[in-house]
Design a protein around this motif. Structure first.
Motif, PDB file in Angstrom:
ATOM      1  N   THR A  77       0.852  -1.287   0.536  1.00 18.83           N
ATOM      2  CA  THR A  77       0.399  -0.080  -0.080  1.00 18.83           C
ATOM      3  C   THR A  77       0.781   1.492  -0.444  1.00 18.83           C
ATOM      4  OG1 THR A  77      -1.897  -1.380   1.155  1.00 18.83           O
ATOM      5  CG2 THR A  77      -2.273   1.539   1.152  1.00 18.83           C
ATOM      6  N   ALA A  81      -2.650  10.129   2.171  1.00 16.19           N
ATOM      7  CA  ALA A  81      -3.932  10.480   3.448  1.00 16.19           C
ATOM      8  C   ALA A  81      -3.955  11.578   3.517  1.00 16.19           C
ATOM      9  CB  ALA A  81      -3.792   9.616   4.319  1.00 16.19           C
ATOM     10  N   LEU A  95      -7.660  10.382  -0.335  1.00 12.93           N
ATOM     11  CA  LEU A  95      -6.528   9.189  -0.172  1.00 12.93           C
ATOM     12  C   LEU A  95      -5.899   9.848  -1.794  1.00 12.93           C
ATOM     13  CD1 LEU A  95      -8.226   6.073   0.785  1.00 12.93           C
ATOM     14  CD2 LEU A  95      -6.948   8.101   1.687  1.00 12.93           C
ATOM     15  N   ARG A 107     -12.684  -1.305   3.448  1.00 11.01           N
ATOM     16  CA  ARG A 107     -13.277   0.033   4.089  1.00 11.01           C
ATOM     17  C   ARG A 107     -11.706   0.585   4.426  1.00 11.01           C
ATOM     18  NH1 ARG A 107     -18.551  -0.935   4.546  1.00 11.01           N
ATOM     19  NH2 ARG A 107     -19.248  -2.747   4.065  1.00 11.01           N
ATOM     20  N   VAL A 108     -12.442   1.960   4.206  1.00 14.00           N
ATOM     21  CA  VAL A 108     -11.414   3.327   4.928  1.00 14.00           C
ATOM     22  C   VAL A 108     -12.246   3.732   6.500  1.00 14.00           C
ATOM     23  CG1 VAL A 108     -10.701   5.773   4.405  1.00 14.00           C
ATOM     24  CG2 VAL A 108     -11.035   3.985   2.619  1.00 14.00           C
ATOM     25  N   TYR A 109     -11.063   3.660   7.637  1.00 15.69           N
ATOM     26  CA  TYR A 109     -11.580   4.089   8.483  1.00 15.69           C
ATOM     27  C   TYR A 109     -10.215   5.313   8.535  1.00 15.69           C
ATOM     28  CZ  TYR A 109     -14.015   0.244   9.548  1.00 15.69           C
ATOM     29  OH  TYR A 109     -15.308  -0.466  10.211  1.00 15.69           O
ATOM     30  N   LEU A 132     -14.167   1.822   0.484  1.00 13.06           N
ATOM     31  CA  LEU A 132     -13.229   1.812  -0.633  1.00 13.06           C
ATOM     32  C   LEU A 132     -13.381   1.598  -2.219  1.00 13.06           C
ATOM     33  CD1 LEU A 132      -9.621   2.625  -0.529  1.00 13.06           C
ATOM     34  CD2 LEU A 132      -9.323   0.307  -0.988  1.00 13.06           C
ATOM     35  N   TYR A 141     -13.885  10.920   0.086  1.00 11.78           N
ATOM     36  CA  TYR A 141     -14.272  10.001   1.943  1.00 11.78           C
ATOM     37  C   TYR A 141     -14.928  11.080   2.722  1.00 11.78           C
ATOM     38  CZ  TYR A 141     -12.561   5.867  -0.004  1.00 11.78           C
ATOM     39  OH  TYR A 141     -12.059   5.020  -1.252  1.00 11.78           O
ATOM     40  N   VAL A 155      -4.737   6.793   9.465  1.00 13.64           N
ATOM     41  CA  VAL A 155      -5.977   5.890   7.868  1.00 13.64           C
ATOM     42  C   VAL A 155      -5.542   5.330   7.935  1.00 13.64           C
ATOM     43  CG1 VAL A 155      -7.017   6.816   6.146  1.00 13.64           C
ATOM     44  CG2 VAL A 155      -6.071   8.636   6.831  1.00 13.64           C
ATOM     45  N   ILE A 157      -6.748   1.193   6.100  1.00 12.33           N
ATOM     46  CA  ILE A 157      -7.527   0.631   4.754  1.00 12.33           C
ATOM     47  C   ILE A 157      -7.661  -0.989   4.866  1.00 12.33           C
ATOM     48  CG2 ILE A 157      -7.411  -0.077   2.445  1.00 12.33           C
ATOM     49  CD1 ILE A 157      -7.065   2.656   2.637  1.00 12.33           C
TER      50      ILE A 157
END
Length: 176
Positions: A77, A81, A95, A107-109, A132, A141, A155, A157
Motif C-alpha cells: 500500500t 492521506a 486519498l 473499507r476506509v477508517y 474503498l 471520503y 487512516v 485501509i
C-alpha cells in the motif's frame, strides 16, 4: 475392490460444489488480478460572502489539516492521506495516488491508533468512512459532522471480511 455407488458420488459432488461456492464468495480470488481506478477531484465548496449588504457566493480553497504517507501492512500500500476542511466547514479525507490491492469488503477508517498499531486491529473509537472506492487513484471520503480529527491519528485501509489492515497512514498536522 468395491465400486463407489452413485448414491455416494452425487452427494459428495454437491458438497464439493457448495464448498467451492462458499470459498469463492469469501476469498474472491479474482480480485488478486483486477484493479479499480478512481480519480476524483478535490471537492470545492462556496462560502457566503456579504458585500454591500448583498450575500454572494465566493469560492475559497480547501485547507489541508493533516497528512501522511501510507505504509504497507498485509498488502503493498502506498500513497498519501490528507484531511481537508472545505469552505463550508465540512471535512473530507482525501486519498491521493493510492496503490493497494483489491479485496472483499475493504473499507476506509480513521483511527486513534498510530499506523503501526493499526496492523493489530482497529480501536473501538475508529470512524468508518465507507467502502474503498477503488484500489488505485485519488478519492474523497466525507468525514461525519462532529468528528474530532484531533483525536484521530491515522487512516486505515481495512478488510472487514478477514479483519486485516492492508495499510495505514499516520496523520500529522500541516503547518500554515
Amino acid at each position: 475392490m468395491s465400486r463407489v455407488s452413485r448414491r455416494t458420488v452425487v452427494p459428495l459432488l454437491l458438497v464439493l460444489v457448495v464448498a467451492a461456492g462458499i470459498g469463492l464468495y469469501l476469498f474472491q480470488p479474482w480480485k488478486a488480478f483486477t484493479d479499480t481506478t478512481v480519480n476524483e477531484a478535490l471537492p470545492t465548496a462556496s462560502a457566503p460572502e456579504v458585500k454591500g449588504g448583498e450575500p454572494s457566493m465566493k469560492s475559497t480553497r480547501p485547507k489541508a489539516l493533516a497528512e501522511g504517507r501510507f505504509v504497507t501492512h498485509e498488502h503493498d500500500t502506498s500513497g498519501t492521506a490528507r484531511t481537508v476542511r472545505l469552505a463550508d466547514g465540512g471535512q473530507v479525507l482525501r486519498l491521493e495516488d493510492l496503490k493497494t490491492s483489491e479485496g472483499p469488503d475493504v473499507r476506509v477508517y480513521l483511527s486513534a491508533r498510530a499506523a503501526d498499531e493499526a496492523k493489530a486491529g482497529l480501536d473501538d473509537g475508529a470512524v468508518a468512512l465507507g467502502k474503498l472506492k477503488g484500489n488505485l487513484g485519488s478519492q474523497n471520503y466525507t468525514v461525519p459532522a462532529g468528528t474530532d480529527l484531533s483525536k484521530l491519528r491515522s487512516v486505515v485501509i481495512w478488510c472487514e471480511r478477514f479483519s486485516v489492515s492492508f495499510g495505514a497512514a499516520d496523520l500529522a498536522a500541516v503547518s500554515g
